[in-house]
Design a protein around this motif. Structure first.
Motif, PDB file in Angstrom:
ATOM      1  N   GLU A   1       0.836  -1.204   0.000  1.00 18.15           N
ATOM      2  CA  GLU A   1       0.000   0.000   0.000  1.00 18.15           C
ATOM      3  C   GLU A   1       0.870   1.253   0.000  1.00 18.15           C
ATOM      4  O   GLU A   1       0.584   2.218  -0.704  1.00 18.15           O
ATOM      5  N   GLU A   2       1.934   1.224   0.774  1.00 20.31           N
ATOM      6  CA  GLU A   2       2.835   2.384   0.845  1.00 20.31           C
ATOM      7  C   GLU A   2       3.452   2.700  -0.513  1.00 20.31           C
ATOM      8  O   GLU A   2       3.502   3.857  -0.940  1.00 20.31           O
ATOM      9  N   LYS A   3       3.906   1.664  -1.211  1.00 21.94           N
ATOM     10  CA  LYS A   3       4.509   1.878  -2.532  1.00 21.94           C
ATOM     11  C   LYS A   3       3.469   2.386  -3.521  1.00 21.94           C
ATOM     12  O   LYS A   3       3.770   3.239  -4.369  1.00 21.94           O
ATOM     13  N   TYR A   4       2.254   1.871  -3.413  1.00 16.84           N
ATOM     14  CA  TYR A   4       1.218   2.315  -4.327  1.00 16.84           C
ATOM     15  C   TYR A   4       0.865   3.783  -4.087  1.00 16.84           C
ATOM     16  O   TYR A   4       0.716   4.560  -5.029  1.00 16.84           O
ATOM     17  N   LEU A   5       0.755   4.164  -2.826  1.00 14.49           N
ATOM     18  CA  LEU A   5       0.436   5.553  -2.500  1.00 14.49           C
ATOM     19  C   LEU A   5       1.547   6.499  -2.968  1.00 14.49           C
ATOM     20  O   LEU A   5       1.287   7.641  -3.343  1.00 14.49           O
ATOM     21  N   GLU A   6       2.779   6.002  -2.972  1.00 17.27           N
ATOM     22  CA  GLU A   6       3.894   6.813  -3.491  1.00 17.27           C
ATOM     23  C   GLU A   6       3.726   7.061  -4.993  1.00 17.27           C
ATOM     24  O   GLU A   6       3.994   8.160  -5.487  1.00 17.27           O
ATOM     25  N   VAL A   7       3.263   6.052  -5.706  1.00 16.75           N
ATOM     26  CA  VAL A   7       3.020   6.205  -7.145  1.00 16.75           C
ATOM     27  C   VAL A   7       1.982   7.289  -7.406  1.00 16.75           C
ATOM     28  O   VAL A   7       2.197   8.189  -8.218  1.00 16.75           O
ATOM     29  N   ILE A   8       0.834   7.203  -6.711  1.00 18.08           N
ATOM     30  CA  ILE A   8      -0.227   8.163  -7.016  1.00 18.08           C
ATOM     31  C   ILE A   8       0.115   9.559  -6.504  1.00 18.08           C
ATOM     32  O   ILE A   8      -0.344  10.556  -7.062  1.00 18.08           O
ATOM     33  N   ALA A   9       0.954   9.639  -5.463  1.00 16.12           N
ATOM     34  CA  ALA A   9       1.397  10.959  -4.996  1.00 16.12           C
ATOM     35  C   ALA A   9       2.170  11.671  -6.095  1.00 16.12           C
ATOM     36  O   ALA A   9       2.015  12.880  -6.307  1.00 16.12           O
ATOM     37  N   ARG A  10       3.000  10.933  -6.812  1.00 15.62           N
ATOM     38  CA  ARG A  10       3.831  11.542  -7.866  1.00 15.62           C
ATOM     39  C   ARG A  10       3.092  11.618  -9.200  1.00 15.62           C
ATOM     40  O   ARG A  10       3.161  12.632  -9.892  1.00 15.62           O
ATOM     41  N   LYS A  11       2.396  10.548  -9.535  1.00 19.04           N
ATOM     42  CA  LYS A  11       1.821  10.465 -10.884  1.00 19.04           C
ATOM     43  C   LYS A  11       0.566  11.313 -11.050  1.00 19.04           C
ATOM     44  O   LYS A  11       0.342  11.902 -12.101  1.00 19.04           O
ATOM     45  N   THR A  12      -0.263  11.368 -10.009  1.00 24.17           N
ATOM     46  CA  THR A  12      -1.569  12.021 -10.117  1.00 24.17           C
ATOM     47  C   THR A  12      -1.679  13.259  -9.229  1.00 24.17           C
ATOM     48  O   THR A  12      -1.979  14.352  -9.691  1.00 24.17           O
ATOM     49  N   ALA A  13      -1.427  13.078  -7.932  1.00 22.77           N
ATOM     50  CA  ALA A  13      -1.717  14.144  -6.974  1.00 22.77           C
ATOM     51  C   ALA A  13      -0.830  15.369  -7.161  1.00 22.77           C
ATOM     52  O   ALA A  13      -1.256  16.495  -6.879  1.00 22.77           O
ATOM     53  N   ILE A  14       0.385  15.180  -7.655  1.00 26.39           N
ATOM     54  CA  ILE A  14       1.326  16.305  -7.768  1.00 26.39           C
ATOM     55  C   ILE A  14       0.789  17.418  -8.662  1.00 26.39           C
ATOM     56  O   ILE A  14       1.002  18.597  -8.394  1.00 26.39           O
ATOM     57  N   LEU A  15       0.056  17.084  -9.720  1.00 26.08           N
ATOM     58  CA  LEU A  15      -0.436  18.121 -10.622  1.00 26.08           C
ATOM     59  C   LEU A  15      -1.585  18.909  -9.979  1.00 26.08           C
ATOM     60  O   LEU A  15      -1.728  20.110 -10.209  1.00 26.08           O
ATOM     61  N   PHE A  16      -2.403  18.248  -9.162  1.00 25.94           N
ATOM     62  CA  PHE A  16      -3.416  18.952  -8.372  1.00 25.94           C
ATOM     63  C   PHE A  16      -2.723  19.931  -7.423  1.00 25.94           C
ATOM     64  O   PHE A  16      -3.120  21.095  -7.292  1.00 25.94           O
ATOM     65  N   SER A  17      -1.700  19.426  -6.735  1.00 23.41           N
ATOM     66  CA  SER A  17      -0.970  20.238  -5.761  1.00 23.41           C
ATOM     67  C   SER A  17      -0.294  21.430  -6.416  1.00 23.41           C
ATOM     68  O   SER A  17      -0.306  22.545  -5.885  1.00 23.41           O
ATOM     69  N   THR A  18       0.289  21.191  -7.580  1.00 20.64           N
ATOM     70  CA  THR A  18       0.963  22.277  -8.296  1.00 20.64           C
ATOM     71  C   THR A  18      -0.034  23.334  -8.745  1.00 20.64           C
ATOM     72  O   THR A  18       0.252  24.534  -8.681  1.00 20.64           O
ATOM     73  N   ALA A  19      -1.213  22.915  -9.177  1.00 16.46           N
ATOM     74  CA  ALA A  19      -2.233  23.875  -9.616  1.00 16.46           C
ATOM     75  C   ALA A  19      -2.590  24.843  -8.498  1.00 16.46           C
ATOM     76  O   ALA A  19      -2.613  26.063  -8.691  1.00 16.46           O
ATOM     77  N   THR A  20      -2.868  24.309  -7.310  1.00 18.14           N
ATOM     78  CA  THR A  20      -3.269  25.177  -6.207  1.00 18.14           C
ATOM     79  C   THR A  20      -2.085  25.958  -5.645  1.00 18.14           C
ATOM     80  O   THR A  20      -2.231  27.114  -5.234  1.00 18.14           O
TER      81      THR A  20
END
Length: 334
Positions: free
Chosen positions: A172-191
């Protein structure tokens, strides 16, 4: 839309009413996008317009615009960066669909299914290049620094996901690391960029970045759950696509950890072989182990963290809309 879970679902969210708060700015961003897609290379125009005009929520640029308005105003630089964010997102979709060999995107044929992999990759490269060209107009090295680190993180997330494919030992930890970088980072960068361009103090910038990151995590986790809940028409892609690609998403990881040995083996074999044929069997295991509910609960927690991060903002209809978007992210059915 009726929510079926979550502490964030006491009120059904009207997504259109949120969109209307940035309607004028969104029209300006759309025009900017169309202008930037104007190339004398016809194929670039065709694929670019096909992807940009292919529906979608325009969630990432909307987040930037809502955050900017919550901070006081959305100026020309905010509009440019909203278009940049959409270009980067669209480029990643083009590349993702090639890597994943997807044939559907938002309920229509994917660009690679229509024009082929080579054209899709190259037009994705063009969108990346155009995005950086547009960024220069903000005359901000800070913006360039944030966006360059963001695109690097997205690429790292893609590679990590590739390494996890067909690997049922993914945690689960490795998977959450993937989505933090692959998906969530662009949301974070936008705001975050909304705050940077608005000249906000570091505490507000960081809070908005946390909001975007947690919203992105919630959004992706609900996508994972929907792969085992929605219909193809609702989801806009084929059910079981992630399974067919051997992606160990959170429902599968949880099912392996909490199923019986026989149940776990069904999921392990399906991930190893990347088999859509096993979807019904895997679905039965996912359902029996309450893996969908667990994934939704993780998404709920991320959405609550996103809402909590907004407490540094002054009350306004735009702050309320950002809170509602966090709730919407875990209520949606597609």
């Amino acid at each position: 839309m009726t929510a079926t879970h979550s502490t964030t679902d006491s009120v059904t969210i009207d997504f259109d009413s949120i969109k209307n708060l940035t309607a004028a700015e969104t029209r300006a961003v759309d025009q900017l996008i169309l202008n930037e897609l104007s190339s004398d290379v016809v194929l670039i125009n065709q694929i670019g317009h096909y992807i940009i005009g292919n529906g979608g929520k325009r969630l990432r640029p909307m987040l930037l615009l809502l955050a900017a308005k919550a901070l006081g105003k959305a100026d020309d630089h905010h509009l440019i960066l909203a278009a940049v964010i959409e270009f980067i997102h669209t480029a990643t979709l083009l590349h993702d669909d090639v890597v994943d060999e997807s044939v559907l995107r938002r309920g229509k044929e994917s660009a690679n299914a229509v024009w082929g992999n080579a054209a899709s990759v190259l037009v994705g490269d063009y969108l990346y290049s155009s995005a950086f060209e547009m960024m220069v107009r903000t005359n901000s090295m800070r913006v360039m620094d944030i966006m360059s680190k963001t695109t690097t993180a997205i690429a790292e997330g893609e590679v990590l996901q590739l390494l996890n494919c067909n690997n049922p030992d993914t945690s689960e930890e490795k998977y959450l690391e993937v989505i933090a970088r692959k998906t969530a980072i662009l949301f974070s960068t936008a705001t975050r960029l909304a705050a940077v361009i608005s000249g906000s103090d570091p505490a507000i910038e960081e809070a908005l970045a946390v909001y975007g990151q947690q919203l992105g995590v919630a959004f992706q986790l609900i996508d994972d759950a929907l792969d085992y809940k929605a219909s193809t028409e609702e989801l806009g892609k084929n059910l079981g696509d992630d399974l067919a690609e051997g992606k160990p998403t959170l429902p599968l990881i949880y099912a392996i950890e909490h199923g019986t040995p026989d149940q776990a083996q069904i999921v392990i074999d399906a991930i190893r072989h990347g088999s859509r044929d096993a979807f019904n069997e895997v679905y039965a295991v996912v359902k029996a182990t309450n893996a969908i509910e667990y994934t939704e609960q993780c998404a709920d927690r991320a959405a609550e963290k996103a809402i909590a991060a907004l407490q540094c903002l002054s009350d306004s209809e735009y702050k309320t809309a950002l809170e509602q978007l966090a709730r919407f992210s875990v209520q949606r059915d597609h």
